[in-house]
Design an enzyme around this catalytic site. Sequence first.
Site, PDB file in Angstrom:
ATOM      1  CD  GLU A  83       2.773   4.769  -2.102  1.00  0.00           C
ATOM      2  OE1 GLU A  83       2.172   4.679  -1.015  1.00  0.00           O
ATOM      3  OE2 GLU A  83       2.399   5.532  -3.017  1.00  0.00           O
ATOM      4  CG  ASN A 111      -0.772   4.221   1.129  1.00  0.00           C
ATOM      5  OD1 ASN A 111      -0.203   5.079   1.806  1.00  0.00           O
ATOM      6  ND2 ASN A 111      -0.435   3.953  -0.124  1.00  0.00           N
ATOM      7  CG  ASP A 150       7.978  13.216  -0.253  1.00  0.00           C
ATOM      8  OD1 ASP A 150       7.904  14.441  -0.060  1.00  0.00           O
ATOM      9  OD2 ASP A 150       7.115  12.424   0.155  1.00  0.00           O
ATOM     10  CG  HIS A 182       2.469   7.271   1.652  1.00  0.00           C
ATOM     11  ND1 HIS A 182       1.891   7.356   0.393  1.00  0.00           N
ATOM     12  CD2 HIS A 182       2.384   8.526   2.155  1.00  0.00           C
ATOM     13  CE1 HIS A 182       1.493   8.585   0.179  1.00  0.00           C
ATOM     14  NE2 HIS A 182       1.774   9.319   1.226  1.00  0.00           N
TER      15      HIS A 182
END
Length: 241
Positions: free
Chosen positions: A143, A136, A67, A138
Site C-alpha cells: 500500500e 491507489n 500475495d 499498490h
Amino acid sequence: MKIIIAENMEEFNEIAADIVSRQIRNKPDSVLGLATGSTPLGLYALLADKYKKGELDFSRVKTFNLDEYRGLPKDHPQSYYHYMYENLFSKINIKDENVNLLNGEGLDPYKVCADYEEKIKAAGGIDLQVLGIGHNGHIGFNEPGTPFDSVTDLIDLSERTIEANSRFFESPDQVPRQALSMGIKTIMQARSIMLLISGSGKARIAAKALKGPITQNVPASVLQLHPFVTVILDKEAAEYL
Ligand code: GLP
C-alpha cells in the site's frame, strides 16, 4: 520502461500472453511471478488455451504468487490460491510442487514470509513478474507509504483496497483486513516485469505511476527505476499518459 497501448482487451491479452509465452519458450524452466485480480484473467485464459493447443509446456515452469489474504482458507472462493487453480493451474500441466503461494492460514505469518523470500532465492529468482495495479497505486498488496526496500511481509490493507476488493465479497466487512505480500524490493529483484493496466478507473493512477514522481506514496512509481519493465495498457487506462 516500454509502454504499449492496446486497441482493445483482445489485443491487450494477446500482447501479454505473447510476452509470457516467449519467456517460457526461451527458458522452459522459467520462474514466473503471478498476480491475481480481474486484469490478468484474459491473459490466463489465453495461456491455458495455448497449452491446450500444444503451443506451451509448463512442466518445468515454477511460479510464485505475489500475495494472499490472511486468514482465508485455501478453498475459500476469494482466496488467491483458489483463484489461481480455478483460472490457470488446473488448466495447464504445471506441477503442484512448482506452484508457490503464500500460506495465509499459517500460524506464524512472519515465518511464512521469510521462508517465501528464501524459496524465491533458492529457485534462482523471478524471471518475469506479472503485475496489476491497485487504484491507489499498490503493487501486490504494498500500500502507499510502503518503503521501497520492503521484503515479503504481513500487510494491513488500506480502506481503499478493502473497498475496491469488497466487490468480490458479500459485504466489505467480509474482506480480510490483512494480507501477506511480496515486498517492493522482492518485486524489483525480478529480472523483468510486465505491468498490466486496464480500464478508465485506472487512468489517473496509471499516469501518476508511469509519468509522475517516483514516490512511496505511489508504490508502482518505483517501477520507473527497473531496467526491464513492459507496461501494457488499454486505450481507456492510457487516457492521461
Ligand atoms: C488486488 C491485488 C493486486 C492486483 C490489484 C488490482 O488487490 N492484490 O495484486 O493487481 O488489486 O486488481 P484488479 O486487476 O482486479 O483491478
